[in-house]
Design a protein around this motif. Structure first.
Motif, PDB file in Angstrom:
ATOM      1  N   GLY A   1       0.822  -1.195   0.000  1.00 32.60           N
ATOM      2  CA  GLY A   1       0.000   0.000   0.000  1.00 32.60           C
ATOM      3  C   GLY A   1       0.862   1.254   0.000  1.00 32.60           C
ATOM      4  O   GLY A   1       2.042   1.223   0.359  1.00 32.60           O
ATOM      5  N   ASP A   2       0.279   2.368  -0.419  1.00 32.11           N
ATOM      6  CA  ASP A   2       0.988   3.642  -0.396  1.00 32.11           C
ATOM      7  C   ASP A   2       1.351   4.016   1.044  1.00 32.11           C
ATOM      8  O   ASP A   2       0.790   3.469   2.005  1.00 32.11           O
ATOM      9  CB  ASP A   2       0.116   4.735  -1.014  1.00 32.11           C
ATOM     10  CG  ASP A   2       0.040   4.635  -2.531  1.00 32.11           C
ATOM     11  OD1 ASP A   2       0.959   4.049  -3.126  1.00 32.11           O
ATOM     12  OD2 ASP A   2      -0.940   5.140  -3.098  1.00 32.11           O
ATOM     13  N   PRO A   3       2.281   4.962   1.216  1.00 30.97           N
ATOM     14  CA  PRO A   3       2.722   5.311   2.571  1.00 30.97           C
ATOM     15  C   PRO A   3       1.582   5.785   3.476  1.00 30.97           C
ATOM     16  O   PRO A   3       0.701   6.536   3.054  1.00 30.97           O
ATOM     17  CB  PRO A   3       3.734   6.434   2.331  1.00 30.97           C
ATOM     18  CG  PRO A   3       4.273   6.151   0.967  1.00 30.97           C
ATOM     19  CD  PRO A   3       3.087   5.654   0.187  1.00 30.97           C
TER      20      PRO A   3
ATOM     21  N   ARG B   1       9.482  -7.922   6.242  1.00 29.43           N
ATOM     22  CA  ARG B   1       9.646  -7.388   7.601  1.00 29.43           C
ATOM     23  C   ARG B   1      10.611  -6.213   7.628  1.00 29.43           C
ATOM     24  O   ARG B   1      10.371  -5.219   8.318  1.00 29.43           O
ATOM     25  CB  ARG B   1      10.140  -8.484   8.551  1.00 29.43           C
ATOM     26  CG  ARG B   1       9.038  -9.268   9.250  1.00 29.43           C
ATOM     27  CD  ARG B   1       8.253 -10.121   8.300  1.00 29.43           C
ATOM     28  NE  ARG B   1       7.223 -10.917   8.980  1.00 29.43           N
ATOM     29  CZ  ARG B   1       6.402 -11.717   8.329  1.00 29.43           C
ATOM     30  NH1 ARG B   1       6.462 -11.830   7.010  1.00 29.43           N
ATOM     31  NH2 ARG B   1       5.485 -12.402   8.988  1.00 29.43           N
ATOM     32  N   THR B   2      11.713  -6.327   6.912  1.00 30.58           N
ATOM     33  CA  THR B   2      12.685  -5.238   6.854  1.00 30.58           C
ATOM     34  C   THR B   2      13.038  -4.960   5.400  1.00 30.58           C
ATOM     35  O   THR B   2      12.993  -5.854   4.543  1.00 30.58           O
ATOM     36  CB  THR B   2      13.973  -5.592   7.632  1.00 30.58           C
ATOM     37  OG1 THR B   2      14.573  -6.767   7.055  1.00 30.58           O
ATOM     38  CG2 THR B   2      13.669  -5.840   9.100  1.00 30.58           C
TER      39      THR B   2
ATOM     40  N   LEU C   1       1.886  -5.676   8.488  1.00 34.17           N
ATOM     41  CA  LEU C   1       3.205  -5.985   9.020  1.00 34.17           C
ATOM     42  C   LEU C   1       3.761  -4.779   9.775  1.00 34.17           C
ATOM     43  O   LEU C   1       3.448  -3.630   9.442  1.00 34.17           O
ATOM     44  CB  LEU C   1       4.158  -6.371   7.890  1.00 34.17           C
ATOM     45  CG  LEU C   1       3.800  -7.636   7.097  1.00 34.17           C
ATOM     46  CD1 LEU C   1       4.871  -7.917   6.041  1.00 34.17           C
ATOM     47  CD2 LEU C   1       3.654  -8.834   8.024  1.00 34.17           C
ATOM     48  N   PRO C   2       4.598  -5.009  10.781  1.00 33.94           N
ATOM     49  CA  PRO C   2       5.201  -3.879  11.507  1.00 33.94           C
ATOM     50  C   PRO C   2       5.983  -2.980  10.560  1.00 33.94           C
ATOM     51  O   PRO C   2       6.621  -3.451   9.611  1.00 33.94           O
ATOM     52  CB  PRO C   2       6.138  -4.580  12.503  1.00 33.94           C
ATOM     53  CG  PRO C   2       5.569  -5.947  12.667  1.00 33.94           C
ATOM     54  CD  PRO C   2       5.010  -6.314  11.329  1.00 33.94           C
ATOM     55  N   SER C   3       5.954  -1.677  10.810  1.00 39.43           N
ATOM     56  CA  SER C   3       6.598  -0.713   9.921  1.00 39.43           C
ATOM     57  C   SER C   3       7.994  -0.322  10.375  1.00 39.43           C
ATOM     58  O   SER C   3       8.670   0.456   9.687  1.00 39.43           O
ATOM     59  CB  SER C   3       5.737   0.545   9.815  1.00 39.43           C
ATOM     60  OG  SER C   3       5.616   1.179  11.093  1.00 39.43           O
ATOM     61  N   ALA C   4       8.464  -0.871  11.495  1.00 39.28           N
ATOM     62  CA  ALA C   4       9.755  -0.440  12.030  1.00 39.28           C
ATOM     63  C   ALA C   4      10.903  -0.714  11.066  1.00 39.28           C
ATOM     64  O   ALA C   4      11.889   0.029  11.034  1.00 39.28           O
ATOM     65  CB  ALA C   4      10.020  -1.141  13.360  1.00 39.28           C
TER      66      ALA C   4
ATOM     67  N   ARG D   1       5.483   5.877   5.916  1.00 42.97           N
ATOM     68  CA  ARG D   1       6.107   4.615   5.535  1.00 42.97           C
ATOM     69  C   ARG D   1       5.140   3.786   4.697  1.00 42.97           C
ATOM     70  O   ARG D   1       3.928   3.802   4.931  1.00 42.97           O
ATOM     71  CB  ARG D   1       6.523   3.798   6.772  1.00 42.97           C
ATOM     72  CG  ARG D   1       7.532   4.498   7.677  1.00 42.97           C
ATOM     73  CD  ARG D   1       7.820   3.643   8.904  1.00 42.97           C
ATOM     74  NE  ARG D   1       8.598   4.369   9.900  1.00 42.97           N
ATOM     75  CZ  ARG D   1       9.917   4.379   9.955  1.00 42.97           C
ATOM     76  NH1 ARG D   1      10.613   3.699   9.052  1.00 42.97           N
ATOM     77  NH2 ARG D   1      10.557   5.069  10.891  1.00 42.97           N
ATOM     78  N   PHE D   2       5.695   3.060   3.710  1.00 45.25           N
ATOM     79  CA  PHE D   2       4.844   2.186   2.907  1.00 45.25           C
ATOM     80  C   PHE D   2       4.164   1.163   3.806  1.00 45.25           C
ATOM     81  O   PHE D   2       4.766   0.606   4.731  1.00 45.25           O
ATOM     82  CB  PHE D   2       5.666   1.472   1.826  1.00 45.25           C
ATOM     83  CG  PHE D   2       5.969   2.349   0.640  1.00 45.25           C
ATOM     84  CD1 PHE D   2       5.067   2.479  -0.396  1.00 45.25           C
ATOM     85  CD2 PHE D   2       7.171   3.044   0.578  1.00 45.25           C
ATOM     86  CE1 PHE D   2       5.338   3.292  -1.482  1.00 45.25           C
ATOM     87  CE2 PHE D   2       7.458   3.864  -0.499  1.00 45.25           C
ATOM     88  CZ  PHE D   2       6.536   3.995  -1.537  1.00 45.25           C
ATOM     89  N   ARG D   3       2.894   0.930   3.537  1.00 47.54           N
ATOM     90  CA  ARG D   3       2.102  -0.035   4.303  1.00 47.54           C
ATOM     91  C   ARG D   3       2.174  -1.392   3.596  1.00 47.54           C
ATOM     92  O   ARG D   3       1.934  -1.481   2.380  1.00 47.54           O
ATOM     93  CB  ARG D   3       0.655   0.463   4.386  1.00 47.54           C
ATOM     94  CG  ARG D   3      -0.342  -0.495   5.018  1.00 47.54           C
ATOM     95  CD  ARG D   3      -0.129  -0.684   6.503  1.00 47.54           C
ATOM     96  NE  ARG D   3      -0.230   0.523   7.296  1.00 47.54           N
ATOM     97  CZ  ARG D   3      -1.383   1.036   7.758  1.00 47.54           C
ATOM     98  NH1 ARG D   3      -2.534   0.443   7.474  1.00 47.54           N
ATOM     99  NH2 ARG D   3      -1.372   2.122   8.502  1.00 47.54           N
TER     100      ARG D   3
END
Length: 354
Positions: free
Chosen positions: A148-150, A220-221, A170-173, A154-156
């Motif tokens: 998804g768009d930010p 995830r990253t 998912l976590p955005s970290a 941050r991108f989703r």
């Protein structure tokens, strides 16, 4: 940039007025063989299962399936989906498929069928008004992600571990911050790509530079790398990615607006997307989709509203071989390559003498 591409259908029609695709393909025997679907829907979602089986998804909630090489298409659209804009479809075989609809808020949805479209189950409905989903990819029959768009810089990313039956954010970290104006393009179902069981890549545009984000752990990253495909405008950037393995990738894009030039509309990577080199001879115009031909280390095809191009040297040079309008392209493991686009256009790649 899915929001901007919601109006893309009207804008790209004028692209036919741009310069024609480059002539003199190195293999002029390649051509698209029409497989009419009997509809005026625009198809930006395409899943190539084999030379005989393919799924397409598009406007007005339309989903079609063929099992005989495109001679006949069966309408398998989800009931009540007429108001949805499908921009992506991923299929595991002739019975199991997942489709993604784009739009603000609850218009972004994911549905799955396990019986060749006879019935559909809604697997995800977006409830965040700030989120807008663009495309998806699967690593295997169980694991996949949707982009998804930010949201909040941050991108989703959504993840699934059960074949698309359920999804979670998912976590955005581990996601780098998005650049100002940066987003993805819901143009061909190829703004996110994968290779193997863990690697995924995101294509971006709209920011000061176009970027490719790479994950080695199923989303995830991520790490980000700049590409030479021009950006700096909401209509410009990388629209599609294709990786033939976890090392060799192609990026295509440009400027989708009518009458606008698209220099440096293609690039290639030989190191998993860490660095990108501009094509020495790029496509003549904006291209929205790309796919590697199966069992080839050097040959791929790119498509767009003004034509199609072939590379036989891993993306260093592209040569036009067709001037028809297509938005997306996909190739199956058995060698069957399909393209789809506006006004119900669907075709399969053929070669004379075979």
């Amino acid at each position: 940039m899915g929001r901007g591409l919601a109006a893309l259908a009207a804008a790209v029609c004028g692209l036919l007025l741009q310069a024609p695709a480059q002539a003199a393909a190195p293999h002029p025997s390649w051509s698209w063989e029409a497989r009419p679907a009997g509809t005026d829907a625009r198809f930006r979602g395409l899943a190539a299962v084999s030379r005989s089986t393919a799924w397409v998804a598009g406007t007005k909630g339309t989903v079609l399936l063929t099992r005989d090489g495109g001679r006949r298409w069966r309408t398998v659209s989800p009931p009540g989906a007429g108001g949805l804009e499908f921009r992506d479809v991923k299929a595991f075989d002739a019975r199991h498929a997942v489709v993604l609809a784009i739009g603000e808020g609850e218009a972004s949805r994911i549905l799955r069928t396990d019986d060749a479209g006879r019935t559909w189950t809604e697997a995800f409905r977006n409830t965040d008004p700030k989120a807008f989903y663009d495309c998806m990819t699967f690593f295997d029959h169980r694991h996949g992600i949707a982009l998804g768009d930010p949201v909040d810089g941050r991108f989703r990313v959504l993840g699934t571990g059960d074949g698309g039956r359920s999804w979670h954010v998912l976590p955005s970290a581990g996601m780098p911050s998005a650049l100002p104006g940066e987003a993805a393009f819901a143009a061909s179902g190829q703004c996110v790509a994968s290779s193997g069981r863990h690697d995924a890549w995101i294509a971006t545009g709209g920011g000061a530079v176009s970027r490719v984000l790479h994950s080695t752990d199923r989303g995830r990253t991520w790490t980000a790398s700049a590409t030479p495909v021009p950006a700096g405008d909401p209509a410009r950037g990388v629209f599609a990615l294709a990786f033939r393995d976890r090392t060799h990738g192609l990026a295509v894009g440009g400027d989708y607006r009518a009458g606008q030039p698209s220099p440096h509309a293609a690039a290639a990577s030989g190191d998993g997307g860490t660095t990108w080199a501009a094509a020495a001879l790029p496509p003549a115009a904006y291209r929205s989709g790309a796919a590697w031909l199966p069992h080839s280390r050097t040959t791929a095809v790119a498509v767009g509203p003004t034509g199609s191009d072939l590379t036989t040297d891993g993306g260093r040079s592209w040569h036009g071989f067709d001037t028809g309008s297509y938005d997306t392209v996909a190739c199956a493991p058995d060698g069957g390559c399909w393209a789809a686009g506006e006004k119900g256009r669907i075709a399969r790649l053929g070669r004379s003498g075979r």
